[in-house]
Design a protein around this motif. Structure first.
Motif, PDB file in Angstrom:
ATOM      1  N   LYS A   1       0.891  -1.226   0.119  1.00 31.33           N
ATOM      2  CA  LYS A   1      -0.074   0.112   0.116  1.00 31.33           C
ATOM      3  C   LYS A   1       0.997   1.313   0.107  1.00 31.33           C
ATOM      4  O   LYS A   1       0.473   2.404  -0.718  1.00 31.33           O
ATOM      5  CB  LYS A   1      -0.980   0.078   1.343  1.00 31.33           C
ATOM      6  CG  LYS A   1      -2.089  -1.010   1.029  1.00 31.33           C
ATOM      7  CD  LYS A   1      -2.788  -0.831   2.349  1.00 31.33           C
ATOM      8  CE  LYS A   1      -4.169  -1.788   2.057  1.00 31.33           C
ATOM      9  NZ  LYS A   1      -4.963  -1.797   3.468  1.00 31.33           N
ATOM     10  N   LEU A   2       1.931   1.344   0.644  1.00 35.49           N
ATOM     11  CA  LEU A   2       2.662   2.417   0.975  1.00 35.49           C
ATOM     12  C   LEU A   2       3.603   2.694  -0.286  1.00 35.49           C
ATOM     13  O   LEU A   2       3.710   3.984  -0.597  1.00 35.49           O
ATOM     14  CB  LEU A   2       3.616   2.249   1.950  1.00 35.49           C
ATOM     15  CG  LEU A   2       3.125   2.367   3.392  1.00 35.49           C
ATOM     16  CD1 LEU A   2       4.186   1.720   4.636  1.00 35.49           C
ATOM     17  CD2 LEU A   2       2.461   3.721   3.846  1.00 35.49           C
ATOM     18  N   THR A   3       4.023   1.611  -1.064  1.00 40.45           N
ATOM     19  CA  THR A   3       4.776   1.995  -2.212  1.00 40.45           C
ATOM     20  C   THR A   3       3.925   1.807  -3.418  1.00 40.45           C
ATOM     21  O   THR A   3       4.534   2.439  -4.549  1.00 40.45           O
ATOM     22  CB  THR A   3       6.026   0.944  -2.258  1.00 40.45           C
ATOM     23  OG1 THR A   3       5.258  -0.427  -2.405  1.00 40.45           O
ATOM     24  CG2 THR A   3       6.845   1.077  -1.166  1.00 40.45           C
ATOM     25  N   GLY A   4       2.836   1.360  -3.517  1.00 39.62           N
ATOM     26  CA  GLY A   4       2.096   1.407  -4.687  1.00 39.62           C
ATOM     27  C   GLY A   4       2.529  -0.167  -5.466  1.00 39.62           C
ATOM     28  O   GLY A   4       2.166  -0.051  -6.834  1.00 39.62           O
ATOM     29  N   ARG A   5       3.132  -0.794  -5.018  1.00 38.09           N
ATOM     30  CA  ARG A   5       3.618  -2.077  -5.520  1.00 38.09           C
ATOM     31  C   ARG A   5       2.893  -3.266  -5.494  1.00 38.09           C
ATOM     32  O   ARG A   5       2.565  -3.419  -4.270  1.00 38.09           O
ATOM     33  CB  ARG A   5       5.089  -2.471  -5.182  1.00 38.09           C
ATOM     34  CG  ARG A   5       6.222  -1.407  -5.564  1.00 38.09           C
ATOM     35  CD  ARG A   5       7.418  -1.627  -5.085  1.00 38.09           C
ATOM     36  NE  ARG A   5       8.421  -0.820  -5.506  1.00 38.09           N
ATOM     37  CZ  ARG A   5       9.489  -1.079  -6.464  1.00 38.09           C
ATOM     38  NH1 ARG A   5       9.293  -2.495  -7.092  1.00 38.09           N
ATOM     39  NH2 ARG A   5      10.310  -0.438  -6.728  1.00 38.09           N
ATOM     40  N   GLN A   6       2.495  -3.952  -6.442  1.00 36.05           N
ATOM     41  CA  GLN A   6       1.701  -5.401  -6.488  1.00 36.05           C
ATOM     42  C   GLN A   6       2.493  -6.204  -5.543  1.00 36.05           C
ATOM     43  O   GLN A   6       2.352  -6.924  -4.784  1.00 36.05           O
ATOM     44  CB  GLN A   6       1.226  -5.690  -7.981  1.00 36.05           C
ATOM     45  CG  GLN A   6       0.544  -4.603  -8.419  1.00 36.05           C
ATOM     46  CD  GLN A   6      -0.994  -5.167  -8.107  1.00 36.05           C
ATOM     47  OE1 GLN A   6      -1.254  -6.293  -7.848  1.00 36.05           O
ATOM     48  NE2 GLN A   6      -1.937  -4.360  -8.529  1.00 36.05           N
ATOM     49  N   GLY A   7       3.993  -6.461  -5.943  1.00 41.55           N
ATOM     50  CA  GLY A   7       4.945  -7.048  -5.405  1.00 41.55           C
ATOM     51  C   GLY A   7       6.309  -6.554  -5.526  1.00 41.55           C
ATOM     52  O   GLY A   7       6.552  -5.436  -6.121  1.00 41.55           O
ATOM     53  N   PHE A   8       7.283  -7.240  -4.690  1.00 45.05           N
ATOM     54  CA  PHE A   8       8.638  -6.398  -4.699  1.00 45.05           C
ATOM     55  C   PHE A   8       9.761  -7.723  -4.574  1.00 45.05           C
ATOM     56  O   PHE A   8       9.035  -8.608  -3.869  1.00 45.05           O
ATOM     57  CB  PHE A   8       8.792  -5.437  -3.901  1.00 45.05           C
ATOM     58  CG  PHE A   8       8.337  -5.716  -2.416  1.00 45.05           C
ATOM     59  CD1 PHE A   8       9.083  -6.308  -1.479  1.00 45.05           C
ATOM     60  CD2 PHE A   8       7.058  -5.427  -2.139  1.00 45.05           C
ATOM     61  CE1 PHE A   8       8.552  -6.628  -0.214  1.00 45.05           C
ATOM     62  CE2 PHE A   8       6.411  -5.648  -0.852  1.00 45.05           C
ATOM     63  CZ  PHE A   8       7.276  -6.202   0.117  1.00 45.05           C
ATOM     64  N   SER A   9      10.859  -7.480  -5.076  1.00 43.12           N
ATOM     65  CA  SER A   9      11.944  -8.408  -4.856  1.00 43.12           C
ATOM     66  C   SER A   9      12.721  -8.281  -3.661  1.00 43.12           C
ATOM     67  O   SER A   9      12.518  -7.138  -3.051  1.00 43.12           O
ATOM     68  CB  SER A   9      12.686  -8.376  -6.072  1.00 43.12           C
ATOM     69  OG  SER A   9      13.322  -7.234  -6.230  1.00 43.12           O
ATOM     70  N   LEU A  10      13.389  -9.346  -3.451  1.00 45.95           N
ATOM     71  CA  LEU A  10      14.619  -9.132  -2.193  1.00 45.95           C
ATOM     72  C   LEU A  10      15.451  -7.967  -2.508  1.00 45.95           C
ATOM     73  O   LEU A  10      15.746  -7.067  -1.558  1.00 45.95           O
ATOM     74  CB  LEU A  10      15.142 -10.195  -1.990  1.00 45.95           C
ATOM     75  CG  LEU A  10      15.926 -10.672  -0.645  1.00 45.95           C
ATOM     76  CD1 LEU A  10      15.147 -10.160   0.603  1.00 45.95           C
ATOM     77  CD2 LEU A  10      16.760 -11.859  -0.671  1.00 45.95           C
ATOM     78  N   SER A  11      15.659  -7.637  -3.856  1.00 42.38           N
ATOM     79  CA  SER A  11      16.503  -6.599  -3.777  1.00 42.38           C
ATOM     80  C   SER A  11      15.928  -5.015  -3.775  1.00 42.38           C
ATOM     81  O   SER A  11      16.637  -4.154  -3.206  1.00 42.38           O
ATOM     82  CB  SER A  11      16.889  -6.424  -5.740  1.00 42.38           C
ATOM     83  OG  SER A  11      15.952  -6.263  -6.286  1.00 42.38           O
ATOM     84  N   PHE A  12      14.527  -5.037  -3.694  1.00 37.37           N
ATOM     85  CA  PHE A  12      14.108  -3.814  -3.234  1.00 37.37           C
ATOM     86  C   PHE A  12      14.140  -3.747  -1.746  1.00 37.37           C
ATOM     87  O   PHE A  12      14.505  -2.622  -1.144  1.00 37.37           O
ATOM     88  CB  PHE A  12      12.330  -4.001  -3.464  1.00 37.37           C
ATOM     89  CG  PHE A  12      11.812  -2.858  -3.068  1.00 37.37           C
ATOM     90  CD1 PHE A  12      11.615  -1.567  -3.655  1.00 37.37           C
ATOM     91  CD2 PHE A  12      10.893  -2.683  -1.782  1.00 37.37           C
ATOM     92  CE1 PHE A  12      10.808  -0.470  -3.246  1.00 37.37           C
ATOM     93  CE2 PHE A  12      10.189  -1.752  -1.171  1.00 37.37           C
ATOM     94  CZ  PHE A  12      10.225  -0.739  -1.900  1.00 37.37           C
ATOM     95  N   VAL A  13      13.901  -4.721  -0.933  1.00 40.07           N
ATOM     96  CA  VAL A  13      14.394  -4.838   0.504  1.00 40.07           C
ATOM     97  C   VAL A  13      15.812  -4.441   0.786  1.00 40.07           C
ATOM     98  O   VAL A  13      15.982  -3.452   1.706  1.00 40.07           O
ATOM     99  CB  VAL A  13      13.944  -6.039   1.271  1.00 40.07           C
ATOM    100  CG1 VAL A  13      14.177  -6.076   2.441  1.00 40.07           C
ATOM    101  CG2 VAL A  13      12.584  -6.548   0.932  1.00 40.07           C
ATOM    102  N   ASN A  14      16.671  -5.104   0.079  1.00 44.48           N
ATOM    103  CA  ASN A  14      17.841  -4.745   0.042  1.00 44.48           C
ATOM    104  C   ASN A  14      18.487  -3.074  -0.080  1.00 44.48           C
ATOM    105  O   ASN A  14      19.330  -2.537   0.792  1.00 44.48           O
ATOM    106  CB  ASN A  14      19.030  -5.703  -0.779  1.00 44.48           C
ATOM    107  CG  ASN A  14      18.881  -7.100  -0.234  1.00 44.48           C
ATOM    108  OD1 ASN A  14      18.565  -7.437   0.819  1.00 44.48           O
ATOM    109  ND2 ASN A  14      19.227  -7.916  -1.255  1.00 44.48           N
TER     110      ASN A  14
END
Length: 101
Positions: free
Chosen positions: A31-44
């Protein structure tokens, strides 16, 4: 859709002075980022951007819960052991040996 750098900036601005840290669910981050999904690289990448400010952004192994934690006030492990009740145990600590298997 928000980039990791933009998300890190928002987290820093909102929670830099939080002493205990805060938690987020996967749904919160979506919700905060507007992303449907995200990868571990986004977290990193988010973690990398926040570490400059003494904040760690980490997740559990299932990537369902996320934690924003202050790390700048952490003490050295030897200081933590010295502060424990059984100070004599410190003399019995040896380096962890690698297994040969």
């Amino acid at each position: 859709m928000v980039s990791a750098k933009e998300f890190a900036t928002w987290l820093k601005d909102k929670f830099l002075n939080e002493r205990q840290g805060v938690t987020f669910t996967r749904r919160d981050i979506n919700k905060l980022t507007g992303r449907q999904g995200f990868s571990l690289s986004f977290v990193n990448d988010t973690h990398y951007e926040l570490m400059r400010y003494g904040l760690a952004f980490v997740t559990d192994t299932a990537r369902e819960n996320f934690y924003l934690l202050p790390v700048s006030g952490s003490k050295n492990w030897r200081s933590a052991i010295d502060a424990q009740f059984e100070r004599e145990m410190f003399s019995n600590i040896y380096p962890i040996e690698r297994s040969s298997g």
